[in-house]
Design a protein around this motif. Structure first.
Motif, short mmCIF file in Angstrom:
data_model
loop_
_atom_site.label_atom_id
_atom_site.label_comp_id
_atom_site.label_asym_id
_atom_site.label_seq_id
_atom_site.Cartn_x
_atom_site.Cartn_y
_atom_site.Cartn_z
N PHE A 1 0.84 -1.19 0.00
CA PHE A 1 0.00 0.00 0.00
C PHE A 1 0.87 1.24 0.00
O PHE A 1 1.84 1.34 0.74
CB PHE A 1 -0.90 0.02 1.24
N GLY A 2 0.51 2.20 -0.87
CA GLY A 2 1.20 3.48 -0.92
C GLY A 2 0.18 4.59 -1.05
O GLY A 2 -1.02 4.39 -0.83
N GLU A 3 0.63 5.77 -1.44
CA GLU A 3 -0.25 6.92 -1.52
C GLU A 3 -1.45 6.67 -2.42
O GLU A 3 -2.56 7.13 -2.16
CB GLU A 3 0.53 8.14 -2.03
N ARG A 4 -1.26 5.90 -3.50
CA ARG A 4 -2.33 5.61 -4.44
C ARG A 4 -3.26 4.51 -3.94
O ARG A 4 -4.33 4.28 -4.49
CB ARG A 4 -1.73 5.20 -5.79
N GLY A 5 -2.89 3.83 -2.88
CA GLY A 5 -3.68 2.72 -2.37
C GLY A 5 -2.95 1.40 -2.57
O GLY A 5 -1.71 1.34 -2.54
N LEU A 6 -3.70 0.30 -2.75
CA LEU A 6 -3.12 -1.01 -2.99
C LEU A 6 -2.48 -1.04 -4.36
O LEU A 6 -3.11 -0.67 -5.37
CB LEU A 6 -4.21 -2.08 -2.87
N ASP A 7 -1.25 -1.46 -4.42
CA ASP A 7 -0.49 -1.48 -5.67
C ASP A 7 -1.26 -2.22 -6.77
O ASP A 7 -1.60 -3.39 -6.61
CB ASP A 7 0.86 -2.14 -5.43
N GLY A 8 -1.53 -1.53 -7.86
CA GLY A 8 -2.20 -2.14 -9.02
C GLY A 8 -3.70 -2.13 -8.97
O GLY A 8 -4.36 -2.52 -9.94
N ASP A 9 -4.29 -1.68 -7.87
CA ASP A 9 -5.74 -1.71 -7.75
C ASP A 9 -6.40 -0.70 -8.68
O ASP A 9 -6.05 0.49 -8.67
CB ASP A 9 -6.14 -1.41 -6.30
N ARG A 10 -7.33 -1.18 -9.50
CA ARG A 10 -8.08 -0.34 -10.44
C ARG A 10 -7.15 0.53 -11.29
O ARG A 10 -7.50 1.65 -11.66
CB ARG A 10 -9.09 0.52 -9.67
N LEU A 11 -5.99 -0.02 -11.60
CA LEU A 11 -5.02 0.71 -12.41
C LEU A 11 -5.47 0.79 -13.87
O LEU A 11 -5.06 1.68 -14.61
CB LEU A 11 -3.65 0.04 -12.31
N TYR A 12 -6.31 -0.16 -14.28
CA TYR A 12 -6.84 -0.19 -15.65
C TYR A 12 -8.35 0.00 -15.62
O TYR A 12 -9.01 -0.27 -14.61
CB TYR A 12 -6.49 -1.52 -16.33
N ALA A 13 -8.89 0.48 -16.73
CA ALA A 13 -10.33 0.66 -16.87
C ALA A 13 -10.69 0.56 -18.34
O ALA A 13 -9.83 0.69 -19.23
CB ALA A 13 -10.78 2.01 -16.30
N VAL A 14 -11.96 0.32 -18.61
CA VAL A 14 -12.47 0.30 -19.97
C VAL A 14 -12.97 1.71 -20.28
O VAL A 14 -13.82 2.25 -19.58
CB VAL A 14 -13.61 -0.72 -20.12
N ARG A 15 -12.42 2.32 -21.34
CA ARG A 15 -12.74 3.70 -21.68
C ARG A 15 -13.55 3.76 -22.98
O ARG A 15 -13.24 3.05 -23.94
CB ARG A 15 -11.46 4.53 -21.83
N ASP A 16 -14.56 4.65 -22.99
CA ASP A 16 -15.35 4.82 -24.21
C ASP A 16 -14.84 6.02 -25.00
O ASP A 16 -13.93 6.75 -24.55
CB ASP A 16 -16.84 4.93 -23.87
N PRO A 17 -15.37 6.28 -26.19
CA PRO A 17 -14.85 7.37 -27.04
C PRO A 17 -15.00 8.75 -26.41
O PRO A 17 -14.29 9.69 -26.80
CB PRO A 17 -15.67 7.26 -28.32
N ASP A 18 -15.92 8.90 -25.46
CA ASP A 18 -16.10 10.18 -24.79
C ASP A 18 -15.09 10.40 -23.67
O ASP A 18 -15.10 11.45 -23.01
CB ASP A 18 -17.51 10.29 -24.20
N GLY A 19 -14.23 9.41 -23.43
CA GLY A 19 -13.24 9.53 -22.37
C GLY A 19 -13.74 9.12 -21.01
O GLY A 19 -13.03 9.27 -20.02
N LYS A 20 -14.96 8.56 -20.93
CA LYS A 20 -15.49 8.09 -19.66
C LYS A 20 -15.10 6.63 -19.43
O LYS A 20 -14.95 5.87 -20.39
CB LYS A 20 -17.01 8.26 -19.60
N PHE A 21 -14.99 6.28 -18.16
CA PHE A 21 -14.53 4.94 -17.80
C PHE A 21 -15.70 4.07 -17.34
O PHE A 21 -16.59 4.54 -16.63
CB PHE A 21 -13.48 5.03 -16.69
N GLY A 22 -15.65 2.80 -17.74
CA GLY A 22 -16.70 1.87 -17.39
C GLY A 22 -16.82 1.69 -15.89
O GLY A 22 -15.83 1.50 -15.19
N SER A 23 -18.06 1.71 -15.39
CA SER A 23 -18.31 1.67 -13.96
C SER A 23 -19.70 1.11 -13.71
O SER A 23 -20.41 0.74 -14.65
CB SER A 23 -18.18 3.09 -13.38
N GLY A 24 -20.08 1.05 -12.42
CA GLY A 24 -21.43 0.66 -12.07
C GLY A 24 -22.34 1.85 -11.89
O GLY A 24 -23.49 1.70 -11.50
N LYS A 25 -21.84 3.07 -12.16
CA LYS A 25 -22.63 4.27 -11.96
C LYS A 25 -22.30 5.30 -13.04
O LYS A 25 -21.26 5.21 -13.71
CB LYS A 25 -22.35 4.86 -10.58
N ASN A 26 -23.17 6.27 -13.21
CA ASN A 26 -22.95 7.38 -14.13
C ASN A 26 -22.58 8.63 -13.33
O ASN A 26 -23.33 9.06 -12.45
CB ASN A 26 -24.22 7.67 -14.94
N THR A 27 -21.41 9.18 -13.63
CA THR A 27 -20.95 10.41 -12.99
C THR A 27 -20.25 11.25 -14.05
O THR A 27 -20.25 10.92 -15.24
CB THR A 27 -19.97 10.13 -11.84
#
Length: 237
Positions: A25-51
């Motif tokens: 664990f470091g400043e960013r949290g657990l090493d490698g956690d959520r380091l990748y995401a699925v991105r759409d053409p609008d630059g938004k990242f795949g999630s369980g919510k809309n923000t």
């Protein structure tokens, strides 16, 4: 005081993760956690919510991710495993979204609210009392740390807001309660769907369960490490 019951890392945001015996664990949290995401053409990242930053992408919970060294390996819903550096087309096809890509984090972390998500066994017991007939498991809530605080059905971690928690050599500051989303009711890794669970959390605890924290002092956390609330870890000279 209690012990770390489970340690979870999610290489790709909103996909199933991997259970670890130990993690850095470091400043960013657990090493490698959520380091990748699925991105759409609008630059938004795949999630369980809309923000402002995230877009709900149905079906992400059917994927799983783990690391092979520093490379994420994604298991598709049909059981095939593809390496992250060559997985764009496979993930896009499985999601039915030909324009999405798997991307590594840039300047802004992929975390929703804070670097570490923490949950207690007491809160799981509390939820189980209010959702009879639902199989309650930490996998529905996707914490990084599940702390064993005993079987008492109470929201133990909510009493820690503003406090520091020492776990092994790591020190965390508890910032705020965690807001839940639709993902708590989805079928997860063998768990059946629980369509009324989010409503139960909303009606009984203002849509919140678990807490978010920041890392004050980094280091290694292992399953079985003791946690202690309300004290500051001594710093090396």
């Amino acid at each position: 005081m209690g012990v770390v019951r489970a340690l979870w890392r999610y290489p790709v945001k909103s996909m199933r993760g991997e259970r670890l015996a130990a993690g850095e664990f470091g400043e960013r949290g657990l090493d490698g956690d959520r380091l990748y995401a699925v991105r759409d053409p609008d630059g938004k990242f795949g999630s369980g919510k809309n923000t402002r930053r995230f877009r709900r992408m149905a079906g992400l919970h059917e994927f799983a991710a783990r690391y092979d060294g520093d490379v994420p390996v994604v298991t598709l819903p049909d059981g095939r495993a593809v390496r992250g550096d060559a997985a764009h087309a496979e993930i896009a096809a499985a999601l039915g979204r030909p324009d999405v890509r798997l991307v590594r984090e840039a300047e802004v972390p992929h975390h929703d609210e804070a670097a570490v998500h923490l949950l207690t066994t007491s809160s799981l017991a509390w939820l189980a009392e209010r959702a009879p007939g639902v199989e309650i498991d930490e996998r529905r809530l996707r914490p990084n740390l599940l702390l064993d605080t005993g079987p008492a059905p109470e929201l133990a971690e909510e009493a820690w807001l503003g406090e520091r928690v020492r776990i092994g050599g790591v020190e965390l500051e508890i910032l705020r309660r965690a807001v839940r989303c639709v993902m708590v009711g989805l079928p997860w890794d063998g768990l059946p769907a629980a369509p009324g669970l989010l409503k139960t959390i909303a009606e009984t605890n203002d849509l919140k369960l678990g807490v978010h924290a920041r890392v004050v002092r980094g280091g290694t956390i292992r399953v079985g490490d003791v946690h202690e609330v309300g004290c500051s870890a001594p710093h090396s000279p």
